[in-house]
Design a protein around this motif. Structure first.
Motif, PDB file in Angstrom:
ATOM      1  N   GLN A 141     -30.990 -46.694  -6.665  1.00 13.07           N
ATOM      2  CA  GLN A 141     -30.909 -45.745  -5.685  1.00 13.07           C
ATOM      3  C   GLN A 141     -30.358 -44.309  -6.072  1.00 13.07           C
ATOM      4  O   GLN A 141     -29.836 -43.869  -5.265  1.00 13.07           O
ATOM      5  CB  GLN A 141     -30.165 -46.061  -4.485  1.00 13.07           C
ATOM      6  N   SER A 142     -30.831 -43.850  -7.286  1.00 16.82           N
ATOM      7  CA  SER A 142     -30.121 -42.727  -7.764  1.00 16.82           C
ATOM      8  C   SER A 142     -28.529 -42.637  -7.524  1.00 16.82           C
ATOM      9  O   SER A 142     -28.106 -41.564  -7.557  1.00 16.82           O
ATOM     10  CB  SER A 142     -30.552 -41.604  -6.913  1.00 16.82           C
ATOM     11  N   GLY A 143     -27.913 -43.750  -7.931  1.00 14.62           N
ATOM     12  CA  GLY A 143     -26.478 -43.983  -7.778  1.00 14.62           C
ATOM     13  C   GLY A 143     -26.179 -44.982  -8.647  1.00 14.62           C
ATOM     14  O   GLY A 143     -26.456 -45.884  -9.088  1.00 14.62           O
ATOM     15  N   LEU A 144     -24.674 -44.990  -8.928  1.00 18.34           N
ATOM     16  CA  LEU A 144     -23.998 -45.945  -9.569  1.00 18.34           C
ATOM     17  C   LEU A 144     -22.971 -46.797  -8.647  1.00 18.34           C
ATOM     18  O   LEU A 144     -22.318 -46.152  -8.019  1.00 18.34           O
ATOM     19  CB  LEU A 144     -23.187 -45.468 -10.872  1.00 18.34           C
ATOM     20  N   PHE A 145     -23.259 -48.223  -8.400  1.00 19.37           N
ATOM     21  CA  PHE A 145     -22.530 -48.861  -7.620  1.00 19.37           C
ATOM     22  C   PHE A 145     -21.560 -49.865  -8.543  1.00 19.37           C
ATOM     23  O   PHE A 145     -21.971 -50.336  -9.516  1.00 19.37           O
ATOM     24  CB  PHE A 145     -23.446 -49.964  -6.779  1.00 19.37           C
ATOM     25  N   MET A 146     -20.365 -49.842  -8.247  1.00 15.57           N
ATOM     26  CA  MET A 146     -19.377 -50.704  -9.016  1.00 15.57           C
ATOM     27  C   MET A 146     -19.006 -51.944  -8.122  1.00 15.57           C
ATOM     28  O   MET A 146     -18.559 -51.664  -6.772  1.00 15.57           O
ATOM     29  CB  MET A 146     -18.132 -49.802  -9.233  1.00 15.57           C
ATOM     30  N   LYS A 174     -26.900 -46.727   1.746  1.00 17.23           N
ATOM     31  CA  LYS A 174     -26.345 -45.453   1.423  1.00 17.23           C
ATOM     32  C   LYS A 174     -25.362 -45.714   0.373  1.00 17.23           C
ATOM     33  O   LYS A 174     -24.346 -46.383   0.207  1.00 17.23           O
ATOM     34  CB  LYS A 174     -25.926 -44.597   2.742  1.00 17.23           C
ATOM     35  N   SER A 175     -25.176 -44.455  -0.404  1.00 15.37           N
ATOM     36  CA  SER A 175     -24.108 -44.478  -1.582  1.00 15.37           C
ATOM     37  C   SER A 175     -22.740 -44.182  -0.885  1.00 15.37           C
ATOM     38  O   SER A 175     -22.629 -43.574   0.191  1.00 15.37           O
ATOM     39  CB  SER A 175     -24.491 -43.271  -2.590  1.00 15.37           C
ATOM     40  N   PRO A 176     -21.657 -44.724  -1.641  1.00 15.46           N
ATOM     41  CA  PRO A 176     -20.402 -44.327  -0.876  1.00 15.46           C
ATOM     42  C   PRO A 176     -20.001 -42.977  -1.163  1.00 15.46           C
ATOM     43  O   PRO A 176     -20.674 -42.127  -1.871  1.00 15.46           O
ATOM     44  CB  PRO A 176     -19.370 -45.383  -2.079  1.00 15.46           C
ATOM     45  N   VAL A 177     -19.237 -42.317  -0.104  1.00 16.48           N
ATOM     46  CA  VAL A 177     -18.862 -40.882  -0.174  1.00 16.48           C
ATOM     47  C   VAL A 177     -17.573 -40.942  -1.118  1.00 16.48           C
ATOM     48  O   VAL A 177     -16.821 -41.591  -0.688  1.00 16.48           O
ATOM     49  CB  VAL A 177     -18.541 -40.452   1.204  1.00 16.48           C
ATOM     50  N   VAL A 220     -33.486 -52.503  -8.939  1.00 15.54           N
ATOM     51  CA  VAL A 220     -32.271 -52.354  -9.927  1.00 15.54           C
ATOM     52  C   VAL A 220     -32.694 -52.951 -11.279  1.00 15.54           C
ATOM     53  O   VAL A 220     -32.955 -53.868 -11.599  1.00 15.54           O
ATOM     54  CB  VAL A 220     -31.378 -53.377  -9.117  1.00 15.54           C
ATOM     55  N   LEU A 221     -32.731 -51.889 -12.300  1.00 15.62           N
ATOM     56  CA  LEU A 221     -33.153 -52.046 -13.567  1.00 15.62           C
ATOM     57  C   LEU A 221     -32.114 -52.034 -14.501  1.00 15.62           C
ATOM     58  O   LEU A 221     -32.279 -52.682 -15.300  1.00 15.62           O
ATOM     59  CB  LEU A 221     -34.080 -50.681 -13.966  1.00 15.62           C
TER      60      LEU A 221
END
Length: 160
Positions: free
Chosen positions: A153-158, A86-89, A136-137
């Motif tokens: 996953q329709s999000g951006l992860f750093m 899950k994406s971070p809140v 992951v493209l």
């Protein structure tokens, strides 16, 4: 040097030697038995990007099932990391992720990962149970610091 990626491998080319790459790094060898099915589903046409660390010592590329991998230029897969489920809140009043998400090595923090986190071994069964709808493209490595941005996953992860 120049790097390129086909569906199964990363290739490192010496521009003075046109006949063949100086290094070929396998990325998707574990899905070779599934190529006919991937061709029928058109997943074989997915284009996974490559990006290089500022020190030019590592290459990062995406894969299926929300994995991305970090390779050294000598062809060794150093890390295989799966994006969080899950994406971070993000709290609109804060500039950083909430306390429910941390950038620790357990959650994919790059500093912790680069400082000794061992590569995750994926079982044969899990590798053959790939999710072509989770991939992951895209990603980028910051040009001046140890920071990676991964889109998935329709999000951006750093990762720092």
């Amino acid at each position: 040097y120049m790097i390129s990626r086909d569906y199964l491998t990363i290739k490192i080319w010496d521009l003075n030697m046109e006949s063949r790459p100086i290094q070929s790094i396998p990325v998707h060898d574990h899905i070779r038995p599934l190529l006919p099915n991937l061709y029928e589903s058109e997943a074989i046409f997915d284009k996974f990007e490559l990006f290089v660390s500022p020190s030019t010592s590592r290459i990062v590329t995406g894969s299926y099932s929300n994995y991305f991998s970090v390779h050294s230029f000598d062809g060794i897969r150093e890390y295989n990391i799966q994006l969080p489920m899950k994406s971070p809140v993000i709290d609109s009043n804060r500039t950083s992720p909430s306390s429910s998400y941390s950038r620790s090595p357990e959650n994919g923090g790059l500093n912790g990962m680069m400082n000794g986190m061992k590569s995750m071994n994926i079982s044969t069964r899990a590798r053959l149970d790939i999710r072509t709808d989770q991939k992951v493209l895209h990603g980028a490595w910051h040009p001046n610091s140890n920071l990676i941005a991964i889109a998935g996953q329709s999000g951006l992860f750093m990762y720092t």
